[in-house]
Design a protein around this motif. Structure first.
Motif, PDB file in Angstrom:
ATOM      1  N   SER A 181       0.839  -1.191   0.000  1.00  0.00           N
ATOM      2  CA  SER A 181       0.000   0.000   0.000  1.00  0.00           C
ATOM      3  C   SER A 181       0.876   1.244   0.000  1.00  0.00           C
ATOM      4  CB  SER A 181      -0.911   0.007   1.235  1.00  0.00           C
ATOM      5  OG  SER A 181      -0.131   0.050   2.416  1.00  0.00           O
ATOM      6  N   THR A 182       0.234   2.382  -0.261  1.00  0.00           N
ATOM      7  CA  THR A 182       0.877   3.688  -0.106  1.00  0.00           C
ATOM      8  C   THR A 182       0.147   4.415   1.015  1.00  0.00           C
ATOM      9  OG1 THR A 182       1.525   3.828  -2.428  1.00  0.00           O
ATOM     10  CG2 THR A 182       1.391   5.896  -1.198  1.00  0.00           C
TER      11      THR A 182
ATOM     12  N   ALA B 173       4.239  10.643   1.443  1.00  0.00           N
ATOM     13  CA  ALA B 173       3.733   9.355   0.969  1.00  0.00           C
ATOM     14  C   ALA B 173       4.795   8.274   1.135  1.00  0.00           C
ATOM     15  CB  ALA B 173       3.314   9.459  -0.486  1.00  0.00           C
ATOM     16  N   HIS B 174       4.417   7.188   1.794  1.00  0.00           N
ATOM     17  CA  HIS B 174       5.297   6.036   1.970  1.00  0.00           C
ATOM     18  C   HIS B 174       4.773   4.927   1.067  1.00  0.00           C
ATOM     19  CE1 HIS B 174       7.280   7.699   5.636  1.00  0.00           C
ATOM     20  NE2 HIS B 174       6.142   8.365   5.688  1.00  0.00           N
ATOM     21  N   GLU B 175       5.568   4.585   0.060  1.00  0.00           N
ATOM     22  CA  GLU B 175       5.120   3.640  -0.949  1.00  0.00           C
ATOM     23  C   GLU B 175       5.613   2.232  -0.657  1.00  0.00           C
ATOM     24  OE1 GLU B 175       6.612   5.283  -4.570  1.00  0.00           O
ATOM     25  OE2 GLU B 175       5.013   6.788  -4.714  1.00  0.00           O
ATOM     26  N   ASN B 176       4.902   1.265  -1.227  1.00  0.00           N
ATOM     27  CA  ASN B 176       5.271  -0.153  -1.131  1.00  0.00           C
ATOM     28  C   ASN B 176       5.400  -0.617   0.319  1.00  0.00           C
ATOM     29  OD1 ASN B 176       5.480  -0.382  -4.009  1.00  0.00           O
ATOM     30  ND2 ASN B 176       7.493   0.600  -3.872  1.00  0.00           N
TER      31      ASN B 176
END
Length: 395
Positions: free
Chosen positions: A334-335, A342-345
């Protein structure tokens, strides 16, 4: 100087806003890991390092800390409390302990789990020369999230708080310090930045004038900065500790439920027929997991209910929350946006806040954060961040 004369000041006054909603009702140091507050690991590490006097700097929701730790007798230490009325930074928190300290002392963050050996090494170095501050450092793959430290030999030459990635160094401030009383005057002379006094700012000034020694951490160092970190830290603690989990679960009559070995189960837990508690799960006191439910890689706070046929993976279920029958928190990438970043993966199923309720047959997207007291109607699909006390309707 004897070991017993070196006290420790533990900083436990902060709220931990990045862990919202888990910190709405409890300070960050009281968030549970493997069914114990983070702060309990800090106090235990100090006791194991033969530190027998602890000054806890408290503030936000301080009654939760005082009620749990009392005078420290359970840990074989003497605990006293000082209050940081307004959270104005780590150096400001240290300053609140001035009247309680009359010689060299240690400082630790109350929300990081460290190995007792690190406490011993910092204390021993401080005892050799109390006039030279001591700073612990450790390696991190995400150095830019912390205070990045540059060394020449064992001497600290630079500290940069949360620099832009990539960084020149992968060494970070591990949050265990050794100081003399001179640190209090140094803090008073430190300029505020954005209304806060940070201990790293004080250390930057000291570094420019005299040596600060570094002690490297090679053992346990665990930090919960974000909600999803709680799962990683919980798994790391469970993986390093032997629990007789299955023996402590109260199973329903005729149950053949399964409990993985790297799991901890609290008191008065009810596990229904064919329910499964998979690895890296911490199940708090008075939790009910009904028939055919599956819980794995999860932290479930006390008094929560997970109804029949539900699936809860990679998730945090807070106190007195309810996951309705046949609901699914499946986990996955998730992001997640925290403080505008935004924190991705991020592999994280999500959070169900205190007193929140998922109706039957609800589907929860990865990364969903359900606020305290929120309600999701039966059969609904939910994603993103849901405000406290909100009601999510189907369709």
């Amino acid at each position: 100087m004897s070991n017993a004369t070196v006290p420790a000041v533990v900083l436990a006054a902060g709220e931990g806003r990045r862990l919202d909603p888990l910190t709405n009702r409890r300070p960050k140091p009281m968030v549970p890991v493997a069914n114990r507050p983070i702060l309990a690991y800090v106090v235990s590490a100090l006791a194991d390092a033969d530190i027998d006097r602890i000054v806890l700097v408290v503030g936000y929701r301080q009654e939760r800390i005082k009620n749990y730790f009392g005078d420290g007798d359970e840990w074989g230490v003497d605990i006293e409390y000082v209050t940081q009325e307004t959270q104005l930074g780590t150096a400001h928190a240290v300053l609140q302990a001035d009247a309680a300290i009359d010689g060299p002392f240690l400082v630790l963050n109350g929300d990081r789990i460290v190995d007792p050996s690190l406490v011993v090494h910092v204390r021993d170095e401080l005892e050799r020369d109390a006039d030279r501050p001591v700073l612990s450092v450790t390696q991190s793959a995400h150095a830019s999230d912390y205070g990045v430290v540059s060394l020449e030999g064992d001497r600290v030459v630079e500290i940069t708080e949360k620099p832009a990635a990539p960084t020149r160094s992968t060494l970070i401030n591990a949050g265990v310090y050794g100081f003399s009383n001179a640190i209090f005057d140094a803090i008073r002379e430190t300029p505020t930045e954005k209304g806060e006094l940070a201990i790293t700012t004080t250390l930057e000034t000291i570094i420019a004038n005299r040596p600060v020694r570094a002690i490297r951490e090679h053992d346990i160092w665990l930090d919960v900065s974000y909600l999803w970190d709680l799962l990683d830290v919980n798994a790391a603690v469970l993986g390093g500790t032997e629990f007789s989990a299955a023996d402590s679960a109260t199973k329903a009559d005729g149950s053949d439920g399964e409990v993985a070995p790297d799991t901890v189960i609290g008191d008065d837990v009810t596990l229904g027929p064919n329910a499964t508690v998979g690895g890296s799960a911490a199940i708090g006191d008075n939790v009910t997991i009904e028939a055919n439910a599956v819980v794995s890689n999860a932290v479930v706070f006390p008094d929560a209910v997970i109804e029949a046929g539900s699936v809860v993976r990679d998730a945090v279920i807070a106190g007195n929350a309810r996951v309705g029958a046949n609901s699914t928190i499946a986990g996955g990438d998730s992001t997640i946006v925290v403080d505008g970043e935004a924190h991705e993966n991020v592999e994280f199923g999500g959070v169900v806040g205190d007193n929140a309720t998922l109706g039957g047959g609800v589907t929860v997207d990865p990364g969903t954060v359900l606020g305290d007291g929120a309600t999701v109607d039966a059969g609904a699909h939910v994603s993103g961040r849901i405000e406290p006390d909100a009601v999510v309707r189907r369709g």
